[in-house]
Design an enzyme around this catalytic site. Structure first.
Site, PDB file in Angstrom:
ATOM      1  N   GLU A  94      87.616  -6.883   3.258  1.00  0.00           N
ATOM      2  CA  GLU A  94      88.794  -6.483   4.022  1.00  0.00           C
ATOM      3  C   GLU A  94      88.476  -5.294   4.939  1.00  0.00           C
ATOM      4  O   GLU A  94      87.714  -4.408   4.579  1.00  0.00           O
ATOM      5  CB  GLU A  94      89.923  -6.108   3.064  1.00  0.00           C
ATOM      6  CG  GLU A  94      90.422  -7.316   2.307  1.00  0.00           C
ATOM      7  CD  GLU A  94      91.546  -7.005   1.328  1.00  0.00           C
ATOM      8  OE1 GLU A  94      92.379  -7.881   1.121  1.00  0.00           O
ATOM      9  OE2 GLU A  94      91.580  -5.893   0.770  1.00  0.00           O
ATOM     10  N   CYS A 107      88.856   1.312   9.093  1.00  0.00           N
ATOM     11  CA  CYS A 107      88.218   1.602   7.809  1.00  0.00           C
ATOM     12  C   CYS A 107      87.290   0.427   7.494  1.00  0.00           C
ATOM     13  O   CYS A 107      87.738  -0.712   7.357  1.00  0.00           O
ATOM     14  CB  CYS A 107      89.301   1.763   6.751  1.00  0.00           C
ATOM     15  SG  CYS A 107      88.638   2.158   5.137  1.00  0.00           S
ATOM     16  N   CYS A 114      82.110  -3.226  -5.428  1.00  0.00           N
ATOM     17  CA  CYS A 114      81.430  -1.940  -5.606  1.00  0.00           C
ATOM     18  C   CYS A 114      80.984  -1.813  -7.053  1.00  0.00           C
ATOM     19  O   CYS A 114      81.703  -2.187  -7.974  1.00  0.00           O
ATOM     20  CB  CYS A 114      82.371  -0.789  -5.248  1.00  0.00           C
ATOM     21  SG  CYS A 114      81.536   0.815  -5.348  1.00  0.00           S
ATOM     22  N   CYS A 118      84.900   3.443 -10.040  1.00  0.00           N
ATOM     23  CA  CYS A 118      85.790   4.609 -10.161  1.00  0.00           C
ATOM     24  C   CYS A 118      87.109   4.129 -10.766  1.00  0.00           C
ATOM     25  O   CYS A 118      87.627   3.076 -10.376  1.00  0.00           O
ATOM     26  CB  CYS A 118      86.026   5.246  -8.789  1.00  0.00           C
ATOM     27  SG  CYS A 118      84.479   5.830  -8.065  1.00  0.00           S
ATOM     28  N   CYS A 121      90.329   3.035  -8.605  1.00  0.00           N
ATOM     29  CA  CYS A 121      90.073   2.285  -7.371  1.00  0.00           C
ATOM     30  C   CYS A 121      90.111   0.775  -7.632  1.00  0.00           C
ATOM     31  O   CYS A 121      89.413   0.267  -8.513  1.00  0.00           O
ATOM     32  CB  CYS A 121      88.705   2.687  -6.824  1.00  0.00           C
ATOM     33  SG  CYS A 121      88.159   1.658  -5.456  1.00  0.00           S
ATOM     34  N   GLU A 168      80.011   1.609  -1.805  1.00  0.00           N
ATOM     35  CA  GLU A 168      79.416   2.943  -1.632  1.00  0.00           C
ATOM     36  C   GLU A 168      78.375   2.811  -0.519  1.00  0.00           C
ATOM     37  O   GLU A 168      77.296   2.241  -0.723  1.00  0.00           O
ATOM     38  CB  GLU A 168      78.793   3.408  -2.950  1.00  0.00           C
ATOM     39  CG  GLU A 168      77.818   4.577  -2.841  1.00  0.00           C
ATOM     40  CD  GLU A 168      78.368   5.802  -2.124  1.00  0.00           C
ATOM     41  OE1 GLU A 168      79.295   6.424  -2.628  1.00  0.00           O
ATOM     42  OE2 GLU A 168      77.841   6.143  -1.035  1.00  0.00           O
ATOM     43  N   SER A 199      81.831   8.133   4.007  1.00  0.00           N
ATOM     44  CA  SER A 199      82.373   8.716   2.782  1.00  0.00           C
ATOM     45  C   SER A 199      81.533   8.280   1.589  1.00  0.00           C
ATOM     46  O   SER A 199      81.281   7.096   1.400  1.00  0.00           O
ATOM     47  CB  SER A 199      83.811   8.224   2.603  1.00  0.00           C
ATOM     48  OG  SER A 199      84.286   8.608   1.346  1.00  0.00           O
ATOM     49  N   CYS A 341      94.738   3.318   1.024  1.00  0.00           N
ATOM     50  CA  CYS A 341      93.478   3.806   0.483  1.00  0.00           C
ATOM     51  C   CYS A 341      93.337   3.445  -0.997  1.00  0.00           C
ATOM     52  O   CYS A 341      94.251   3.660  -1.785  1.00  0.00           O
ATOM     53  CB  CYS A 341      93.478   5.324   0.652  1.00  0.00           C
ATOM     54  SG  CYS A 341      91.931   6.052   0.228  1.00  0.00           S
TER      55      CYS A 341
HETATM   56  S1  SF4 Z   1      86.183   4.751  -4.839  1.00  0.00           S
HETATM   57 FE1  SF4 Z   1      84.492   4.042  -3.529  1.00  0.00          FE
HETATM   58  S2  SF4 Z   1      82.649   4.374  -4.791  1.00  0.00           S
HETATM   59 FE2  SF4 Z   1      84.416   4.410  -6.212  1.00  0.00          FE
HETATM   60  S3  SF4 Z   1      84.640   2.277  -6.947  1.00  0.00           S
HETATM   61 FE3  SF4 Z   1      86.011   2.510  -5.163  1.00  0.00          FE
HETATM   62  S4  SF4 Z   1      84.755   1.790  -3.439  1.00  0.00           S
HETATM   63 FE4  SF4 Z   1      83.326   2.239  -5.126  1.00  0.00          FE
END
Ligand code: SF4
Length: 377
Positions: A94, A107, A114, A118, A121, A168, A199, A341
């Protein structure tokens, strides 16, 4: 595309020049192609009229111009746009465009899913499949720029890029760097280094490498002011703890003391939003030219957190500002289309099995994109 053919979208100007020299062609031909492909949005080699006929034939033999397919395009009530792009292997990613009165920010994602998991997320919950190629990364900006240009008549509908989508970026540096070179290239997207931001969650060896190789702006997903909490919210912290991360940040823009690092801090109710957390944050950021972005948490199904209240967010902000830190609260955009976000999910063929475990635990059913919803931009 045959095994021998290359995708011209995978090349920045420097690498295309090198390729042309190897082929016995003049290097400036590469500049012309970059201008056609990215600057003008032309993807038909026959329309590149300042290349000789013989070069065009040669190019068609050795290369293709391959872009992901836009399978869904959504508009939020607040003007935010989200595109679902289908990749050749069936994975989907996306990309989001966020307009304000003065800026248009895209973005961009760097990986399919990923691996870093985290805990706040949504992307992390999808698991991980693979790195995106340079072509797949730059295609996201290409679609946004050229489709919005046609729609709005503006020459530069996209003014900023943030590498803050899925993934990442520093774990895919080899492909991310050429894509960012194209973002800055005046023959391609011609964006300023102050307006392209990478980022990272803090992959320290790669941050040091990035400082050497690129002068784009830097944001750090911090989200917690102490190791105990950050180990839970951003698990890579166990490998690269806060004190080491801060040392790298302190040295990052040493040759450009006026540049600052943006620290992102998601506001989680009762978890990281108390006055003691603000005090610890002030302490660890001492000596680092910083901007702090407070991001009200955007929930996703079965998320283990709640958004901090407005009162605690503004108290937290005031405490940081009183200590001299430029602190903004990022407005939530595109919530009605899950484009805010931390909400990007795509459709990832998870190779880590993480998503299956998570979905089973929470009894989650992920909707399938229907053909009828397909709209090409
Ligand atoms: S915040 Fe960024 S680094 Fe962390 S799981 Fe989500 S996409 Fe990955």
């Amino acid at each position: 595309m045959t095994d021998q053919q290359i995708n011209l979208f995978d090349y920045d100007r420097q690498s295309l020049r090198a390729l042309f020299e190897e082929m016995g062609e003049r290097a400036f031909r590469a500049d012309q192609i970059i201008k056609w492909l990215h600057g003008r949005g032309v993807t038909d080699i026959d329309q590149m009229t300042d290349l000789s006929k013989s070069l065009r034939s040669k190019l068609k033999e050795i290369s293709v111009i391959k872009l992901p397919e836009v399978v869904q395009s959504q508009h939020s009530l607040d003007g935010t746009r989200k595109w679902l792009l289908k990749l050749e292997d069936g994975n989907c990613i996306e990309t989001v465009f966020i307009p304000t009165k003065t800026h248009g920010t895209v973005c961009v994602s760097s990986q399919v899913g990923c691996a870093l998991n985290c805990s706040f997320c949504s992307t992390g919950k999808q698991g991980y499949n693979r790195n995106l190629s340079t072509g797949e990364i730059i295609a996201q900006l290409w679609f946004a720029h050229h489709s919005l240009k046609e729609e709005t008549g503006l020459d530069h509908p996209v003014t900023n890029v943030v590498m803050m989508g899925m993934g990442e970026p520093l774990l895919n540096m080899d492909n991310v760097l050429p894509a960012m070179n194209l973002m800055l290239d005046d023959f391609a997207f011609n964006l300023s280094k102050y307006r392209v931001t990478l980022s990272t969650s803090g992959v320290l060896p790669k941050m040091r490498e990035l400082a050497e190789k690129s002068d784009v702006s830097l944001a750090v997903s911090l989200h917690a002011p102490n190791d105990e909490l950050r180990n839970i919210l951003v698990p890579i912290n166990k490998k690269y703890p806060i004190s080491q991360l801060m040392d790298v940040c302190r040295a990052y823009f040493k040759d450009e003391p006026k540049r600052s690092i943006t620290f992102e801090y998601v506001m989680l109710d009762g978890v990281n939003d108390k006055p003691e957390h603000a005090r610890q944050l002030i302490e660890i950021l001492q000596g680092i030219p910083s901007k702090i972005n407070l991001i009200p948490f955007n929930p996703f199904p079965h998320a283990p957190y709640k958004r901090s209240t407005e009162v605690s967010i503004s108290k937290f902000q005031r405490q940081l500002m009183k200590a001299g830190f430029n602190t903004i609260v990022r407005r939530t955009r595109g919530e009605d289309i899950d484009a805010a976000c931390g909400q990007l999910a795509g459709q990832v063929k998870d190779r880590t099995q993480r998503s299956a475990k998570w979905k089973a635990k929470h009894n989650v059913v992920i909707p399938i994109v229907k053909e009828t919803e397909t709209s090409n931009v």
